[in-house]
Design an enzyme around this catalytic site. Structure first.
Site, PDB file in Angstrom:
ATOM      1  N   SER A 104      32.664  32.566  12.727  1.00 43.43           N
ATOM      2  CA  SER A 104      32.758  32.431  11.512  1.00 43.43           C
ATOM      3  C   SER A 104      31.683  33.381  10.661  1.00 43.43           C
ATOM      4  O   SER A 104      31.236  34.398  10.938  1.00 43.43           O
ATOM      5  CB  SER A 104      32.836  30.908  10.843  1.00 43.43           C
ATOM      6  OG  SER A 104      33.319  31.209   9.610  1.00 43.43           O
ATOM      7  N   ASP A 128      44.550  32.024  11.240  1.00 41.35           N
ATOM      8  CA  ASP A 128      43.381  31.639  10.456  1.00 41.35           C
ATOM      9  C   ASP A 128      43.643  31.989   8.930  1.00 41.35           C
ATOM     10  O   ASP A 128      44.356  32.904   8.573  1.00 41.35           O
ATOM     11  CB  ASP A 128      42.537  32.619  11.000  1.00 41.35           C
ATOM     12  CG  ASP A 128      40.997  32.245  10.330  1.00 41.35           C
ATOM     13  OD1 ASP A 128      40.832  31.715   9.503  1.00 41.35           O
ATOM     14  OD2 ASP A 128      40.046  32.657  11.143  1.00 41.35           O
ATOM     15  N   HIS A 188      41.086  28.029  12.245  1.00 36.94           N
ATOM     16  CA  HIS A 188      39.781  28.645  12.024  1.00 36.94           C
ATOM     17  C   HIS A 188      38.904  27.566  12.595  1.00 36.94           C
ATOM     18  O   HIS A 188      38.003  27.598  13.616  1.00 36.94           O
ATOM     19  CB  HIS A 188      39.620  28.748  10.460  1.00 36.94           C
ATOM     20  CG  HIS A 188      38.271  29.460  10.517  1.00 36.94           C
ATOM     21  ND1 HIS A 188      37.898  30.826  11.007  1.00 36.94           N
ATOM     22  CD2 HIS A 188      36.912  28.882   9.946  1.00 36.94           C
ATOM     23  CE1 HIS A 188      36.656  31.176  10.624  1.00 36.94           C
ATOM     24  NE2 HIS A 188      36.123  30.178  10.209  1.00 36.94           N
TER      25      HIS A 188
END
Length: 289
Positions: free
Chosen positions: A97, A210, A266
């Site tokens: 991320s 995501d 995610h």
């Protein structure tokens, strides 16, 4: 006697393999701490017994990942890495991320000790433009005026990689981090390209499920066309690639740039067992060196 000799040889070979395996450094993402990367650390240690894995935490983790500038977070990452004697000969680096930007920036600005393989898990490599999960176009446009305020740029990490395709000029003028590390200014930083092209491999992944990284294809450096919040321009059709601002085309043409997709949500990528096969297939091969 022959059996004993064989066992001794096998043990010696095993020790040699472990000692020759490069260490791995992990960098967590936005609003989390190193605890979010602990399952991934365990997967690596299980797959490669004896390997050294350093799971880095920025400040106190979740709070500082949000309210500390990206430059300050990067400086802390570099200090941690450079103070660890086990990393002096180089290592493999995995970012998740927001951590994908910090790890890439480490390579571009420092790379001492050097990174061998850089692995990016679901990061906003080309920027973020969208409120996670909600992703309401009018909300994005309203919020798009906020991240470029000077006070916000200096207080909220995500603002530093917010890229509004409707306000590219303002982005280039005000962005304190992403525009720099993506070499988008008119005057290019040649060190960034030089360092990134020293990598053995750059691995980019994004998830088709995501809802946090917007657009999700940003994990591959793809992004919205200027003036659009719907049209995605693939990396290979951008000046970033055609003019080779960071060396991505150089890496690609020398078979050192790799693209993968997953189906994990995610937050699940480094923690849930159903995501582990993606680690085994798309990450582990780049750590066995």
């Amino acid at each position: 006697m022959r059996i004993l000799s064989t066992l001794i040889l096998l043990i010696a070979l095993a020790i040699a393999f472990v000692s020759a395996t490069r260490p791995v450094v992990l960098m967590h993402g936005f609003s989390t701490g190193k605890e979010s990367m602990e399952p991934l650390k365990s997967w690596i240690e299980e797959a490669i017994p004896g390997i050294y894995v350093l799971n880095v935490e920025i400040g106190n983790g979740a709070f500082d990942s949000i309210f500390t500038t990206m430059d300050s977070q990067l400086e802390e990452l570099a200090q941690v890495v450079q103070s660890d004697p086990k990393l002096v000969d180089g290592f493999n680096l995995i970012g998740f991320s927001q951590g994908t930007l910090l790890t890439r920036a480490y390579v571009q600005r420092y790379n001492n000790p050097p990174v061998y393989n850089l692995i990016s898990w679901n990061g906003p490599q080309a920027g973020q433009f969208g409120t996670p999960v909600v992703n309401i176009p009018w909300v994005d446009k309203v919020l798009g005026t906020i991240p470029y305020q000077k006070t916000i740029q200096k207080k909220l990490s995500v603002a530093e990689y917010w890229k509004d395709p409707h306000k590219i000029d303002k982005y280039l003028e005000r962005s304190l981090f992403l525009a720099d590390i993506n070499n988008e200014y008119q005057v290019k930083n040649t060190t960034y390209k030089d360092n990134l092209t020293k990598l053995n491999s750059l691995v980019l992944t994004y998830s088709t499920n995501d809802k946090t990284i917007v657009p999700k294809e940003s994990g591959w450096f793809s992004f919205y066309a200027d003036g659009s919040g719907t049209e995605i321009v693939p990396l290979q059709q951008q000046p970033q690639y055609t003019e080779d601002w960071l060396g991505l085309r150089t890496l690609d043409e020398s078979n050192r740039l790799f693209f993968y997709t997953t189906t994990c949500t995610h937050r699940d990528h480094p923690i849930e067992d159903y995501c582990k096969p993606y680690f085994t297939n798309f990450t582990l091969p780049y750590l066995q060196n």
